[in-house]
Design an enzyme around this catalytic site. Structure first.
Site, PDB file in Angstrom:
ATOM      1  N   ASN A 121      13.719 -10.396  18.325  1.00  0.00           N
ATOM      2  CA  ASN A 121      14.527 -11.475  18.849  1.00  0.00           C
ATOM      3  C   ASN A 121      13.442 -12.785  19.179  1.00  0.00           C
ATOM      4  O   ASN A 121      12.121 -12.550  19.324  1.00  0.00           O
ATOM      5  CB  ASN A 121      14.837 -10.989  20.034  1.00  0.00           C
ATOM      6  CG  ASN A 121      15.548 -12.152  20.862  1.00  0.00           C
ATOM      7  OD1 ASN A 121      16.574 -12.649  20.379  1.00  0.00           O
ATOM      8  ND2 ASN A 121      15.285 -12.291  22.276  1.00  0.00           N
ATOM      9  N   HIS A 123      12.661 -15.876  21.301  1.00  0.00           N
ATOM     10  CA  HIS A 123      13.172 -16.318  22.645  1.00  0.00           C
ATOM     11  C   HIS A 123      12.233 -17.623  23.115  1.00  0.00           C
ATOM     12  O   HIS A 123      11.148 -17.742  22.830  1.00  0.00           O
ATOM     13  CB  HIS A 123      12.562 -15.091  23.611  1.00  0.00           C
ATOM     14  CG  HIS A 123      12.759 -15.496  25.320  1.00  0.00           C
ATOM     15  ND1 HIS A 123      14.268 -15.355  25.654  1.00  0.00           N
ATOM     16  CD2 HIS A 123      12.062 -15.987  26.264  1.00  0.00           C
ATOM     17  CE1 HIS A 123      14.246 -15.764  26.937  1.00  0.00           C
ATOM     18  NE2 HIS A 123      12.838 -15.990  27.284  1.00  0.00           N
ATOM     19  N   SER A 150       8.647 -17.332  21.760  1.00  0.00           N
ATOM     20  CA  SER A 150       7.991 -15.840  21.270  1.00  0.00           C
ATOM     21  C   SER A 150       9.033 -14.863  20.451  1.00  0.00           C
ATOM     22  O   SER A 150       9.990 -15.350  20.507  1.00  0.00           O
ATOM     23  CB  SER A 150       7.855 -14.880  22.580  1.00  0.00           C
ATOM     24  OG  SER A 150       7.222 -15.434  23.763  1.00  0.00           O
ATOM     25  N   ASP A 159      14.349  -8.925  26.944  1.00  0.00           N
ATOM     26  CA  ASP A 159      13.417  -9.811  26.537  1.00  0.00           C
ATOM     27  C   ASP A 159      11.891  -9.117  26.814  1.00  0.00           C
ATOM     28  O   ASP A 159      10.911  -9.825  27.340  1.00  0.00           O
ATOM     29  CB  ASP A 159      13.466 -11.038  27.309  1.00  0.00           C
ATOM     30  CG  ASP A 159      14.616 -11.802  26.710  1.00  0.00           C
ATOM     31  OD1 ASP A 159      15.046 -11.808  25.631  1.00  0.00           O
ATOM     32  OD2 ASP A 159      15.027 -12.735  27.596  1.00  0.00           O
TER      33      ASP A 159
HETATM   34  C1  GRF Z   1      17.035 -21.084  19.898  1.00  0.00           C
HETATM   35  O1  GRF Z   1      16.638 -22.386  20.397  1.00  0.00           O
HETATM   36  C2  GRF Z   1      16.552 -19.970  20.619  1.00  0.00           C
HETATM   37  O2  GRF Z   1      15.612 -20.006  21.290  1.00  0.00           O
HETATM   38  C3  GRF Z   1      17.706 -19.747  21.680  1.00  0.00           C
HETATM   39  O3  GRF Z   1      18.882 -20.113  20.871  1.00  0.00           O
HETATM   40  C4  GRF Z   1      18.595 -20.740  20.108  1.00  0.00           C
HETATM   41  C5  GRF Z   1      19.066 -20.814  18.573  1.00  0.00           C
HETATM   42  O4  GRF Z   1      19.217 -22.022  17.804  1.00  0.00           O
HETATM   43  N1  GRF Z   1      17.741 -18.312  21.834  1.00  0.00           N
HETATM   44  P1  GRF Z   1      20.009 -21.849  16.462  1.00  0.00           P
HETATM   45  O5  GRF Z   1      21.116 -21.249  16.547  1.00  0.00           O
HETATM   46  O6  GRF Z   1      18.995 -21.025  15.530  1.00  0.00           O
HETATM   47  O7  GRF Z   1      19.935 -23.394  16.001  1.00  0.00           O
END
Ligand code: GRF
Length: 229
Positions: A121, A123, A150, A159
């Site tokens: 994932n 994060h 991360s 997480d």
């Molecule tokens: C990312 O910024 C991630 O950190 C968060 O959701 C966003 C997803 O962006 N969990 P995308 O859909 O890849 O443009």
């Protein structure tokens, strides 16, 4: 099939990607795959939202998609039903790795444990700090000097799985939650392909707790990246 510096063909890593939103991280993987910069094959994309722009990106790249909308005909799809369909689809695609890239539904421990491949994932914080939502706002409120993103192994606890890699930035005095989100997202677009490359080349492994930890000559996890633009 790509070839590494020793002329050994590298079997592409089969990747399934779970998304909920814009899919800019998915796009980075699509672009890197199409450019031959990453030894991967994106075997399918699952979205829990039918309006996710990530679906358009996948379809434009001829990648199979499955829409498992959390709201169908006005009714909310329960997590158990979602997970049963998602598992069936993943088993059919036979991925080596499942990537949660902006996937906003919390998955159960049994889904994670029974998935046909390990899961990572992305994060938007320097875990273990700021698990959950609103990470940029919380960094500003705390007055932190550093922030970033991360990539961690997905486990039943939210997480909290082993952090593999991180990208770090300095928080600027003028930063807002919006500017941090945008700056962190730029880091994500570097960190995700870099991490997947390390996994594809078996520099990092998800099978044991961590293979690189087993080698005293390699740095301990997480590997941290300071990216200058
Ligand atoms: C990312 O910024 C991630 O950190 C968060 O959701 C966003 C997803 O962006 N969990 P995308 O859909 O890849 O443009």
């Amino acid at each position: 099939m790509s070839v590494d510096k020793t002329s050994q063909p590298i079997k592409p890593l089969r990747i399934a990607v779970l998304v909920s939103g814009s899919g800019s991280n998915l796009q980075v993987l699509i672009d890197a795959m199409q450019a031959g910069a990453l030894p991967i094959e994106i075997v399918g994309v699952i979205s829990n939202r039918e309006d996710a722009y990530a679906l358009t990106r996948a379809k434009d790249a001829n990648i199979p998609v499955a829409v498992l909308s959390h709201v169908a005909s006005g009714k909310r799809m329960g997590i158990k039903t979602f997970e049963a369909h998602a598992n069936e689809q993943l088993v059919a695609w036979q991925p080596d790795l499942i990537v949660l890239a902006g996937f906003m539904r919390v998955l159960s421990g049994s889904f994670i444990d029974n998935a046909p491949a390990p899961m990572i994932n992305l994060h938007p914080s320097l875990l273990p700090v700021y698990k959950g939502l609103d990470t940029h706002q919380r960094v500003l409120q705390a007055g932190d000097r550093y922030h970033g993103c991360s990539i961690h192994k997905v486990t039943a606890e939210l997480d909290a799985g082993q952090v593999l890699t991180q990208a770090v930035l300095s928080v600027d005095i003028n930063d807002t939650a919006e500017s941090l989100q945008s700056r962190v997202q730029k880091l994500e677009h570097k960190l995700l392909p870099w991490t997947i490359l390390l996994l594809a080349k078996s520099v990092l492994s998800l099978e044991a707790e961590s293979t690189s930890q087993a080698n005293q000559y390699l740095p301990t996890l997480p590997l941290q990246l300071f990216i200058t633009s």
